[in-house]
Design a protein around this motif. Structure first.
Motif, mmCIF file in Angstrom:
data_model
loop_
_atom_site.group_PDB
_atom_site.id
_atom_site.type_symbol
_atom_site.label_atom_id
_atom_site.label_comp_id
_atom_site.label_asym_id
_atom_site.label_seq_id
_atom_site.Cartn_x
_atom_site.Cartn_y
_atom_site.Cartn_z
ATOM 1 N N ILE A 259 0.830 -1.201 0.000
ATOM 2 C CA ILE A 259 0.000 0.000 0.000
ATOM 3 C C ILE A 259 0.872 1.262 0.000
ATOM 4 O O ILE A 259 0.627 2.211 -0.749
ATOM 5 C CB ILE A 259 -0.953 -0.004 1.214
ATOM 6 C CG1 ILE A 259 -2.027 -1.087 1.034
ATOM 7 C CG2 ILE A 259 -1.598 1.363 1.404
ATOM 8 C CD1 ILE A 259 -2.896 -1.299 2.257
ATOM 9 N N ALA A 260 1.919 1.252 0.830
ATOM 10 C CA ALA A 260 2.799 2.419 0.920
ATOM 11 C C ALA A 260 3.506 2.695 -0.403
ATOM 12 O O ALA A 260 3.773 3.855 -0.744
ATOM 13 C CB ALA A 260 3.825 2.215 2.027
ATOM 14 N N LYS A 261 3.793 1.660 -1.167
ATOM 15 C CA LYS A 261 4.511 1.808 -2.433
ATOM 16 C C LYS A 261 3.578 2.104 -3.607
ATOM 17 O O LYS A 261 4.043 2.367 -4.718
ATOM 18 C CB LYS A 261 5.312 0.530 -2.729
ATOM 19 C CG LYS A 261 6.463 0.302 -1.780
ATOM 20 C CD LYS A 261 6.993 -1.117 -1.889
ATOM 21 C CE LYS A 261 7.445 -1.474 -3.275
ATOM 22 N NZ LYS A 261 7.977 -2.863 -3.356
ATOM 23 N N SER A 262 2.280 2.045 -3.375
ATOM 24 C CA SER A 262 1.323 2.233 -4.468
ATOM 25 C C SER A 262 1.212 3.705 -4.864
ATOM 26 O O SER A 262 1.680 4.599 -4.148
ATOM 27 C CB SER A 262 -0.053 1.703 -4.062
ATOM 28 O OG SER A 262 -0.634 2.515 -3.060
ATOM 29 N N GLN A 263 0.563 3.940 -5.998
ATOM 30 C CA GLN A 263 0.412 5.317 -6.473
ATOM 31 C C GLN A 263 -0.528 6.133 -5.589
ATOM 32 O O GLN A 263 -0.354 7.349 -5.448
ATOM 33 C CB GLN A 263 -0.120 5.314 -7.910
ATOM 34 C CG GLN A 263 0.885 4.798 -8.935
ATOM 35 C CD GLN A 263 0.359 4.900 -10.357
ATOM 36 O OE1 GLN A 263 -0.831 5.097 -10.568
ATOM 37 N NE2 GLN A 263 1.254 4.780 -11.327
ATOM 38 N N ASN A 264 -1.500 5.459 -4.971
ATOM 39 C CA ASN A 264 -2.484 6.172 -4.143
ATOM 40 C C ASN A 264 -2.684 5.436 -2.819
ATOM 41 O O ASN A 264 -3.702 4.765 -2.610
ATOM 42 C CB ASN A 264 -3.814 6.282 -4.886
ATOM 43 C CG ASN A 264 -3.687 7.034 -6.190
ATOM 44 O OD1 ASN A 264 -3.408 8.229 -6.214
ATOM 45 N ND2 ASN A 264 -3.889 6.319 -7.299
ATOM 46 N N PRO A 265 -1.740 5.554 -1.906
ATOM 47 C CA PRO A 265 -1.829 4.819 -0.635
ATOM 48 C C PRO A 265 -3.089 5.117 0.172
ATOM 49 O O PRO A 265 -3.588 4.244 0.892
ATOM 50 C CB PRO A 265 -0.573 5.272 0.120
ATOM 51 C CG PRO A 265 0.354 5.747 -0.941
ATOM 52 C CD PRO A 265 -0.506 6.345 -2.004
ATOM 53 N N THR A 266 -3.607 6.338 0.049
ATOM 54 C CA THR A 266 -4.775 6.703 0.853
ATOM 55 C C THR A 266 -6.062 6.036 0.351
ATOM 56 O O THR A 266 -7.099 6.158 0.989
ATOM 57 C CB THR A 266 -4.969 8.227 0.853
ATOM 58 O OG1 THR A 266 -5.098 8.693 -0.491
ATOM 59 C CG2 THR A 266 -3.774 8.908 1.521
#
Length: 296
Positions: A205-212
């Protein structure tokens, strides 16, 4: 003995029939002049690679174990080699001697104890389910009848399927060949959830484009202790690993490793996961153990 024996265990047991048990793993290491460590290439921050070089929390732990093996064998120039492993190959490769230690994100479950050994745990995480906030899924029961992806060959897969078999949580199961494929299924909305250990979920999730866009459901699912895995032919090797890991816990070195890999910027993207230690981690820190978990 439970009927829920893992597919990888069955395969490993079959291969084990061809294993020569006359020499221990330590004997083989001494004779070959090298120690081969299996690791995961995309399980950051525990075990992953940057430009082909293994790094991570578990790699640091196993580096200390390798140093102690050198001292025990009086072989300061012992070569340390690394081999990428996958959930379906790690146990067979240990049994057949292709690797000597496995330092990744392998959960110690007692069903595996008949064919491999585990060190004292160096990390513990909880099983969780990642979902998108826009899905309006707020609890595990909201997953009933909905598609959830599981990474094939992982303990989380076996645990979630046991919940389905016993009608505790009747979801539609899909599979990812690896964690990247599983997360891609979630991010592209092919599934509504991804069940995996929370350490892995938080990292992706932290590495994704949209963690939020994501959240992890608080369901109080199974705990997963990570341990070094080795063949069942070398109690001296297990004793070395246990001694090193227990010392790291008691000296506070393991806590410093946690800060390094979970609360500081890490390569290659310099992302700070900024995850506080869980209650499970703090409990293991107070009382290190080599006890495994029992799959239902």
């Amino acid at each position: 003995m439970k009927n829920t024996i893992l597919t990888s265990i069955v395969l490993a047991f079959t291969l084990g029939a061809t294993q020569v048990n006359a020499e221990s793993t330590l004997d083989r290491i001494k004779a070959s002049g090298k120690i081969t460590i299996g690791y995961r290439e995309n399980a950051d921050p525990i075990s992953y690679s940057i430009d082909g070089k293994p790094v991570g929390y578990a790699i640091d732990v196993c580096h200390n174990v390798a140093d102690e093996i050198k001292k025990t064998l009086q072989m300061p120039n012992l070569n340390v080699e690394y081999k990428v492993e996958h959930p379906m190959t790690r146990i067979p490769d240990l049994i057949t001697g292709n690797i000597d230690l496995e330092c990744g994100t392998t959960t110690h479950i007692i069903q595996r104890d008949e064919i491999v050994d585990f060190s004292t745990a160096y990390f513990v995480t909880d099983v969780g389910v990642a979902v998108k906030k826009k899905s309006h899924i707020n609890k595990l029961d909201d997953l009933i009848g909905r598609p959830v992806v599981l990474t094939k060959g992982t303990t989380s897969e076996k645990y979630m399927m046991s919940l389905k078999r016993t009608d505790v949580l009747n979801f539609k199961n899909l599979y990812g060949a690896d964690n990247k494929e599983s997360f891609d299924s979630l991010s592209s909305d092919r599934v509504v959830g991804w069940a995996m250990d929370e350490n892995t979920l938080v990292t992706f999730i932290a590495k994704s484009q949209n963690p939020t866009d994501y959240k992890i459901l608080d369901g109080g699912l199974s705990k997963e202790p990570y341990s070094i895995m080795m063949a069942k032919n070398s109690p001296k090797l297990k004793a070395i690993a246990d001694q090193v890991i227990t010392h790291m816990w008691n000296s506070g070195e393991m806590g410093k490793l946690y800060q390094k890999w979970f609360q500081s910027p890490i390569k290659p993207s310099n992302i700070n996961l900024n995850v506080p230690p869980s209650a499970s981690f703090k409990a293991l820190e107070k009382q290190p153990t080599d006890k495994g978990i029992d799959l239902p």
